[in-house]
Write a protein that holds these residues in place. Structure first.
Motif, mmCIF file in Angstrom:
data_model
loop_
_atom_site.group_PDB
_atom_site.id
_atom_site.type_symbol
_atom_site.label_atom_id
_atom_site.label_comp_id
_atom_site.label_asym_id
_atom_site.label_seq_id
_atom_site.Cartn_x
_atom_site.Cartn_y
_atom_site.Cartn_z
ATOM 1 N N LEU A 289 3.314 -12.502 17.031
ATOM 2 C CA LEU A 289 4.756 -12.378 16.847
ATOM 3 C C LEU A 289 5.232 -10.948 16.653
ATOM 4 N N TRP A 290 4.401 -10.125 16.052
ATOM 5 C CA TRP A 290 4.839 -8.785 15.684
ATOM 6 C C TRP A 290 4.050 -7.659 16.333
ATOM 7 N N GLY A 291 2.964 -7.982 17.009
ATOM 8 C CA GLY A 291 2.181 -6.958 17.677
ATOM 9 C C GLY A 291 1.427 -6.029 16.739
ATOM 10 N N LEU A 292 1.245 -6.442 15.492
ATOM 11 C CA LEU A 292 0.505 -5.633 14.519
ATOM 12 C C LEU A 292 -0.979 -5.938 14.648
ATOM 13 N N ARG A 293 -1.795 -4.933 14.488
ATOM 14 C CA ARG A 293 -3.247 -5.096 14.625
ATOM 15 C C ARG A 293 -3.830 -5.596 13.310
ATOM 16 N N TRP A 294 -3.769 -6.890 13.120
ATOM 17 C CA TRP A 294 -4.310 -7.518 11.917
ATOM 18 C C TRP A 294 -5.525 -8.347 12.283
ATOM 19 N N SER A 295 -6.449 -8.454 11.324
ATOM 20 C CA SER A 295 -7.647 -9.282 11.478
ATOM 21 C C SER A 295 -7.826 -10.092 10.189
ATOM 22 N N ARG A 296 -8.835 -10.937 10.166
ATOM 23 C CA ARG A 296 -9.135 -11.683 8.951
ATOM 24 C C ARG A 296 -9.425 -10.726 7.806
ATOM 25 N N VAL A 297 -10.107 -9.625 8.102
ATOM 26 C CA VAL A 297 -10.442 -8.628 7.078
ATOM 27 C C VAL A 297 -9.166 -8.008 6.500
ATOM 28 N N THR A 298 -8.170 -7.751 7.345
ATOM 29 C CA THR A 298 -6.895 -7.206 6.873
ATOM 30 C C THR A 298 -6.250 -8.179 5.898
ATOM 31 N N VAL A 299 -6.200 -9.460 6.274
ATOM 32 C CA VAL A 299 -5.593 -10.473 5.408
ATOM 33 C C VAL A 299 -6.351 -10.545 4.082
ATOM 34 N N ALA A 300 -7.673 -10.551 4.140
ATOM 35 C CA ALA A 300 -8.480 -10.612 2.917
ATOM 36 C C ALA A 300 -8.214 -9.396 2.028
ATOM 37 N N SER A 301 -8.077 -8.220 2.623
ATOM 38 C CA SER A 301 -7.802 -7.007 1.851
ATOM 39 C C SER A 301 -6.434 -7.059 1.186
ATOM 40 N N VAL A 302 -5.439 -7.579 1.890
ATOM 41 C CA VAL A 302 -4.100 -7.727 1.320
ATOM 42 C C VAL A 302 -4.131 -8.736 0.182
ATOM 43 N N GLU A 303 -4.772 -9.877 0.419
ATOM 44 C CA GLU A 303 -4.806 -10.936 -0.590
ATOM 45 C C GLU A 303 -5.549 -10.510 -1.857
ATOM 46 N N SER A 304 -6.535 -9.640 -1.718
ATOM 47 C CA SER A 304 -7.294 -9.192 -2.884
ATOM 48 C C SER A 304 -6.595 -8.042 -3.611
ATOM 49 N N GLY A 305 -5.554 -7.483 -2.991
ATOM 50 C CA GLY A 305 -4.844 -6.373 -3.607
ATOM 51 C C GLY A 305 -5.435 -5.018 -3.281
ATOM 52 N N ARG A 306 -6.463 -4.977 -2.420
ATOM 53 C CA ARG A 306 -7.088 -3.702 -2.054
ATOM 54 C C ARG A 306 -6.272 -2.929 -1.020
ATOM 55 N N ARG A 307 -5.360 -3.628 -0.327
ATOM 56 C CA ARG A 307 -4.553 -2.999 0.718
ATOM 57 C C ARG A 307 -3.093 -3.338 0.481
ATOM 58 N N GLY A 308 -2.267 -2.306 0.495
ATOM 59 C CA GLY A 308 -0.828 -2.509 0.359
ATOM 60 C C GLY A 308 -0.209 -2.901 1.693
ATOM 61 N N LEU A 309 1.082 -3.184 1.662
ATOM 62 C CA LEU A 309 1.814 -3.592 2.855
ATOM 63 C C LEU A 309 2.940 -2.609 3.145
ATOM 64 N N SER A 310 3.164 -2.343 4.418
ATOM 65 C CA SER A 310 4.363 -1.595 4.805
ATOM 66 C C SER A 310 5.536 -2.578 4.765
ATOM 67 N N ALA A 311 6.746 -2.053 4.801
ATOM 68 C CA ALA A 311 7.930 -2.917 4.829
ATOM 69 C C ALA A 311 7.896 -3.819 6.063
ATOM 70 N N LYS A 312 7.498 -3.261 7.207
ATOM 71 C CA LYS A 312 7.429 -4.055 8.438
ATOM 72 C C LYS A 312 6.422 -5.192 8.302
ATOM 73 N N GLU A 313 5.270 -4.908 7.712
ATOM 74 C CA GLU A 313 4.257 -5.954 7.529
ATOM 75 C C GLU A 313 4.761 -7.052 6.603
ATOM 76 N N PHE A 314 5.474 -6.651 5.558
ATOM 77 C CA PHE A 314 5.990 -7.648 4.623
ATOM 78 C C PHE A 314 7.040 -8.537 5.292
ATOM 79 N N ILE A 315 7.913 -7.937 6.102
ATOM 80 C CA ILE A 315 8.909 -8.725 6.847
ATOM 81 C C ILE A 315 8.198 -9.637 7.845
ATOM 82 N N ALA A 316 7.144 -9.126 8.479
ATOM 83 C CA ALA A 316 6.380 -9.942 9.428
ATOM 84 C C ALA A 316 5.781 -11.161 8.729
ATOM 85 N N LEU A 317 5.232 -10.966 7.538
ATOM 86 C CA LEU A 317 4.676 -12.099 6.782
ATOM 87 C C LEU A 317 5.768 -13.101 6.437
#
Length: 121
Positions: free
Chosen positions: A38-66
């Motif tokens: 939907l958004w053309g962002l280069r995300w993988s399972r590892v990206t999602v896991a990093s976000v969910e664990s709090g190890r990776r922050g989100l840009s405003a665009k990524e947050f809107i995409a979610l």
């Protein structure tokens, strides 16, 4: 439990993202694929896991995409639960500070056309 490199805010956001994903029955891989599709962002399972664990922050665009993938407002994504346990449907508040125009400005051209045209994707 604190994760190395995580802040209390990133852990809170990560926990909310995980809760929304699980409420919608998505795997980490499925969420990453939807963000890519939907958004053309280069995300993988590892990206999602990093976000969910709090190890990776989100840009405003990524947050809107979610928010888009979860069919929820940004406020709803951060709330304790947007899912009504009695009906298993997303509870939508009567008022929101996010306007359609603000969302359309944040979307890419193809997705903007889909949303403003009312097409289901």
């Amino acid at each position: 439990m604190a994760t190395a490199g995580a802040t209390p805010w990133s852990e809170y956001v990560g926990a909310r993202i995980r809760a929304r994903r699980e409420e919608r029955g998505l795997t980490q891989d499925q969420l990453a694929q939807e963000i890519q599709r939907l958004w053309g962002l280069r995300w993988s399972r590892v990206t999602v896991a990093s976000v969910e664990s709090g190890r990776r922050g989100l840009s405003a665009k990524e947050f809107i995409a979610l928010s888009d993938v979860f069919l929820d407002s940004p406020q709803g994504v951060l709330s304790d639960s947007a899912l009504d346990p009695r009906t298993s449907k997303i509870a939508v508040s009567e008022t929101s500070s996010v306007t359609l125009q603000a969302v359309l400005r944040a979307l890419g051209p193809q997705r903007r056309t889909q949303v403003s045209g009312g097409r289901d994707t």
